[in-house]
Design a protein around this motif. Structure first.
Motif, PDB file in Angstrom:
ATOM      1  N   TRP A  15       8.496   7.298  -9.588  1.00  0.00           N
ATOM      2  CA  TRP A  15       8.151   6.501  -8.424  1.00  0.00           C
ATOM      3  C   TRP A  15       8.195   5.003  -8.753  1.00  0.00           C
ATOM      4  O   TRP A  15       8.715   4.195  -7.997  1.00  0.00           O
ATOM      5  CB  TRP A  15       6.762   6.886  -7.912  1.00  0.00           C
ATOM      6  CG  TRP A  15       6.560   6.424  -6.528  1.00  0.00           C
ATOM      7  CD1 TRP A  15       5.944   5.283  -6.132  1.00  0.00           C
ATOM      8  CD2 TRP A  15       7.046   7.059  -5.350  1.00  0.00           C
ATOM      9  NE1 TRP A  15       6.003   5.186  -4.761  1.00  0.00           N
ATOM     10  CE2 TRP A  15       6.670   6.260  -4.264  1.00  0.00           C
ATOM     11  CE3 TRP A  15       7.759   8.240  -5.118  1.00  0.00           C
ATOM     12  CZ2 TRP A  15       6.988   6.590  -2.954  1.00  0.00           C
ATOM     13  CZ3 TRP A  15       8.062   8.564  -3.826  1.00  0.00           C
ATOM     14  CH2 TRP A  15       7.680   7.749  -2.760  1.00  0.00           C
ATOM     15  N   GLN A  58      15.164  10.082  -4.352  1.00  0.00           N
ATOM     16  CA  GLN A  58      14.269   9.421  -3.402  1.00  0.00           C
ATOM     17  C   GLN A  58      14.993   8.324  -2.641  1.00  0.00           C
ATOM     18  O   GLN A  58      14.877   8.203  -1.427  1.00  0.00           O
ATOM     19  CB  GLN A  58      13.074   8.792  -4.131  1.00  0.00           C
ATOM     20  CG  GLN A  58      12.156   9.784  -4.799  1.00  0.00           C
ATOM     21  CD  GLN A  58      11.663  10.819  -3.847  1.00  0.00           C
ATOM     22  OE1 GLN A  58      11.219  10.484  -2.765  1.00  0.00           O
ATOM     23  NE2 GLN A  58      11.771  12.072  -4.196  1.00  0.00           N
TER      24      GLN A  58
ATOM     25  N   GLY B 188      12.611   9.802   5.603  1.00  0.00           N
ATOM     26  CA  GLY B 188      12.076   9.010   4.506  1.00  0.00           C
ATOM     27  C   GLY B 188      11.461   9.918   3.461  1.00  0.00           C
ATOM     28  O   GLY B 188      11.536  11.142   3.562  1.00  0.00           O
ATOM     29  N   SER B 189      10.873   9.301   2.446  1.00  0.00           N
ATOM     30  CA  SER B 189      10.155  10.088   1.440  1.00  0.00           C
ATOM     31  C   SER B 189       8.725   9.575   1.392  1.00  0.00           C
ATOM     32  O   SER B 189       8.475   8.385   1.562  1.00  0.00           O
ATOM     33  CB  SER B 189      10.840   9.961   0.080  1.00  0.00           C
ATOM     34  OG  SER B 189      10.758   8.636  -0.393  1.00  0.00           O
ATOM     35  N   ALA B 190       7.799  10.485   1.204  1.00  0.00           N
ATOM     36  CA  ALA B 190       6.379  10.125   1.296  1.00  0.00           C
ATOM     37  C   ALA B 190       5.980   9.199   0.157  1.00  0.00           C
ATOM     38  O   ALA B 190       6.201   9.521  -1.009  1.00  0.00           O
ATOM     39  CB  ALA B 190       5.518  11.385   1.276  1.00  0.00           C
ATOM     40  N   ARG B 191       5.410   8.043   0.495  1.00  0.00           N
ATOM     41  CA  ARG B 191       4.854   7.177  -0.535  1.00  0.00           C
ATOM     42  C   ARG B 191       3.594   7.833  -1.084  1.00  0.00           C
ATOM     43  O   ARG B 191       2.993   8.693  -0.433  1.00  0.00           O
ATOM     44  CB  ARG B 191       4.512   5.815   0.081  1.00  0.00           C
ATOM     45  CG  ARG B 191       5.731   5.128   0.708  1.00  0.00           C
ATOM     46  CD  ARG B 191       5.308   3.886   1.446  1.00  0.00           C
ATOM     47  NE  ARG B 191       4.103   4.155   2.201  1.00  0.00           N
ATOM     48  CZ  ARG B 191       3.116   3.296   2.336  1.00  0.00           C
ATOM     49  NH1 ARG B 191       3.208   2.108   1.817  1.00  0.00           N
ATOM     50  NH2 ARG B 191       2.061   3.623   3.037  1.00  0.00           N
ATOM     51  N   ALA B 192       3.199   7.412  -2.270  1.00  0.00           N
ATOM     52  CA  ALA B 192       2.091   8.086  -2.962  1.00  0.00           C
ATOM     53  C   ALA B 192       0.848   8.162  -2.079  1.00  0.00           C
ATOM     54  O   ALA B 192       0.224   9.216  -1.947  1.00  0.00           O
ATOM     55  CB  ALA B 192       1.785   7.373  -4.270  1.00  0.00           C
ATOM     56  N   GLU B 193       0.493   7.036  -1.457  1.00  0.00           N
ATOM     57  CA  GLU B 193      -0.729   6.995  -0.665  1.00  0.00           C
ATOM     58  C   GLU B 193      -0.626   7.900   0.581  1.00  0.00           C
ATOM     59  O   GLU B 193      -1.554   8.629   0.921  1.00  0.00           O
ATOM     60  CB  GLU B 193      -1.026   5.546  -0.265  1.00  0.00           C
ATOM     61  CG  GLU B 193      -2.208   5.358   0.661  1.00  0.00           C
ATOM     62  CD  GLU B 193      -3.521   5.845   0.071  1.00  0.00           C
ATOM     63  OE1 GLU B 193      -3.617   5.985  -1.161  1.00  0.00           O
ATOM     64  OE2 GLU B 193      -4.440   6.108   0.866  1.00  0.00           O
ATOM     65  N   LYS B 196      -0.856  11.579  -0.348  1.00  0.00           N
ATOM     66  CA  LYS B 196      -2.232  12.028  -0.571  1.00  0.00           C
ATOM     67  C   LYS B 196      -2.897  12.359   0.764  1.00  0.00           C
ATOM     68  O   LYS B 196      -3.535  13.394   0.926  1.00  0.00           O
ATOM     69  CB  LYS B 196      -3.010  10.934  -1.301  1.00  0.00           C
ATOM     70  CG  LYS B 196      -4.219  11.446  -2.058  1.00  0.00           C
ATOM     71  CD  LYS B 196      -4.884  10.338  -2.863  1.00  0.00           C
ATOM     72  CE  LYS B 196      -5.485   9.284  -1.959  1.00  0.00           C
ATOM     73  NZ  LYS B 196      -6.325   8.311  -2.711  1.00  0.00           N
ATOM     74  N   PRO B 202       4.134  13.148  -3.695  1.00  0.00           N
ATOM     75  CA  PRO B 202       4.890  11.915  -3.439  1.00  0.00           C
ATOM     76  C   PRO B 202       6.388  12.229  -3.443  1.00  0.00           C
ATOM     77  O   PRO B 202       6.860  13.041  -4.234  1.00  0.00           O
ATOM     78  CB  PRO B 202       4.530  11.030  -4.638  1.00  0.00           C
ATOM     79  CG  PRO B 202       3.225  11.535  -5.121  1.00  0.00           C
ATOM     80  CD  PRO B 202       3.234  13.015  -4.853  1.00  0.00           C
ATOM     81  N   GLY B 203       7.114  11.612  -2.528  1.00  0.00           N
ATOM     82  CA  GLY B 203       8.554  11.828  -2.483  1.00  0.00           C
ATOM     83  C   GLY B 203       8.977  12.970  -1.579  1.00  0.00           C
ATOM     84  O   GLY B 203      10.170  13.162  -1.340  1.00  0.00           O
ATOM     85  N   PRO B 205      10.099  14.944   1.639  1.00  0.00           N
ATOM     86  CA  PRO B 205      10.768  14.401   2.826  1.00  0.00           C
ATOM     87  C   PRO B 205       9.788  14.275   3.989  1.00  0.00           C
ATOM     88  O   PRO B 205       8.982  15.172   4.226  1.00  0.00           O
ATOM     89  CB  PRO B 205      11.857  15.430   3.153  1.00  0.00           C
ATOM     90  CG  PRO B 205      11.805  16.479   2.113  1.00  0.00           C
ATOM     91  CD  PRO B 205      10.608  16.260   1.256  1.00  0.00           C
ATOM     92  N   LEU B 207       9.332  12.436   8.181  1.00  0.00           N
ATOM     93  CA  LEU B 207       9.956  11.776   9.323  1.00  0.00           C
ATOM     94  C   LEU B 207       9.179  10.490   9.576  1.00  0.00           C
ATOM     95  O   LEU B 207       7.959  10.532   9.764  1.00  0.00           O
ATOM     96  CB  LEU B 207       9.918  12.688  10.554  1.00  0.00           C
ATOM     97  CG  LEU B 207      10.715  13.989  10.417  1.00  0.00           C
ATOM     98  CD1 LEU B 207      10.406  14.942  11.568  1.00  0.00           C
ATOM     99  CD2 LEU B 207      12.213  13.701  10.358  1.00  0.00           C
ATOM    100  N   VAL B 224       4.180   2.073  11.452  1.00  0.00           N
ATOM    101  CA  VAL B 224       5.056   2.940  10.674  1.00  0.00           C
ATOM    102  C   VAL B 224       4.288   4.228  10.424  1.00  0.00           C
ATOM    103  O   VAL B 224       3.348   4.257   9.629  1.00  0.00           O
ATOM    104  CB  VAL B 224       5.456   2.280   9.337  1.00  0.00           C
ATOM    105  CG1 VAL B 224       6.368   3.204   8.539  1.00  0.00           C
ATOM    106  CG2 VAL B 224       6.132   0.937   9.591  1.00  0.00           C
TER     107      VAL B 224
END
Lengths: 254, 254
Positions: A15, A58, B188-193, B196, B202-203, B205, B207, B224
């Motif tokens: 990441w 990613q 998109g890909s999920a950011r770490a926050e 959670k 994280p990462g 897929p 929408l 967003v």
């Protein structure tokens, strides 16, 4: 969309690499440029190949990179805004429609579609294939399912040629009084045939837009449109946005 | 959405396996059931582990399977229809809003968002975090960016507590005359926050729905929202669909 952190969270190694790579894409590479190969990149950033590959995946998901057969990994242009449902008060194929007819066959609908159409899985439906191009690139492939019972007039087997049959089915649909439509968007993977139309590998992530068309008090047609997720951002104009100077594609550009 | 073939195309091996597995899921497994491990499945279908893994990845993309930490691979329930933009004539946080306030901080917006907002990248913005639950599950995490200059009154640093600050910012927004909004959906890909909040890795897929809110002749807020792509189908009600007996979630169910 950025990496704003509201609190500190542990992030996996790839990441952090992704963020570093993303900055490098901004500062050192231009759109369309081919990246160095994985071995070189891994060496440069001091990471294992597996970590690098995760970060590249990613960035591909986020539309920053494209992997193309025979070309390698290139820096992607900003995604194109593609309007979904601008013709929402009209039938498919009406004037100004962004879709090109490809082919039409008689067949049966997949079970889920048959259920939505309220027909039995072995009932014959017209299966209309259309493609959508934007700026010379294929952006979407669509299958439109119309039960033959919904459009009894005019569309007979003796209409020769794929596009002639497409037009005949759409013409019959357009005779009905369109009562409404709705749309859903979900993640999917490109089927082999769609992948070919979209110049993608089978299984590539796609955005699937399902539209139901209502007439005669029921659902008379269902369109399943498969949009390239790498190059497209689907925009929904609700007909109430004021025209601002900065509402073009570039407004979202990185 | 089915595997209708309009013409014969060569399909990779995992693709055929995916179809076979999909049929097996329908006939032999129930929702929530844990699949046998990869070794057993590969042996049963007579394929290499790598082929099996590709097929499982496809089925995960399509929402048929879920992989969960500490649980394994389970059969996914049908995706939930989640209405996007039902409150489209109102500001975020207005009555009937599906979002729960989480937190609010002062910070700077990512470069792309700052551009959309027409502010410089170092200008202070309120960053409002909200979550959306559907049927007891987290389905989306949202960051709403509002330049402090757009809501000059009332929101001061001495408002204590995250949710109190969220409410203060939303209240100030709601005093403005909403001129319109628009929405875009992309992969998109999920950011770490976000991951959670959404109980994902994280990462994964996701929408990403970006909403621009217009007032004072410009864009005054950008939201967003990150939706789980595995469990959600985003629905767009255009306010013109007749209420049909079969328009519920189940109509799309496999």
């Amino acid at each position: 969309m950025g990496t704003t952190q509201l609190e500190t969270v542990p992030e996996p190694k790839y990441w952090h690499l992704k963020t570093v790579l993303s900055d490098a894409l901004d500062s050192e590479f231009s759109v369309g440029e081919v990246l160095p190969n994985e071995r070189e990149l891994a060496a440069r950033f001091g990471v294992a190949r597996a970590t690098l590959r995760q970060a590249l995946e990613q960035l591909e998901l986020e539309g920053r990179l494209q992997r193309r057969r025979g070309v390698g990994t290139t820096v992607a242009p900003p995604r194109m805004g593609v309007a979904v449902g601008p013709e929402r008060h009209s039938w498919p194929g009406s004037g100004g429609d962004a879709w090109q007819p490809v082919d039409c066959e008689a067949g049966t609908a997949p079970a889920a579609i048959a259920r939505v159409l309220g027909v039995s899985p072995d009932e014959t439906v017209h299966i209309v294939r259309r493609n959508r191009m934007t700026r010379g690139q294929p952006v979407a492939a669509e299958l439109l399912y119309v039960p033959t019972s919904a459009v009894p007039g005019g569309v007979t087997a003796d209409v020769q040629g794929g596009t002639a049959r497409v037009r005949a089915v759409l013409r019959e649909l357009q005779r009905l009084d369109l009562e409404g439509q709705d749309r859903a968007v979900e993640l999917g993977s490109a089927r082999a045939e769609d992948a070919k139309q979209l110049d993608r590998l089978p299984g590539a992530p796609v955005l699937v837009v399902t539209t139901r068309y209502f007439a005669l008090g029921r659902t008379v047609a269902v369109a399943v449109a498969t949009y390239r997720a790498d190059t497209c951002r689907l925009t929904f104009d609700e007909g109430e946005s004021p025209r601002l100077a900065a509402t073009g594609d570039g407004a979202y550009a990185r």
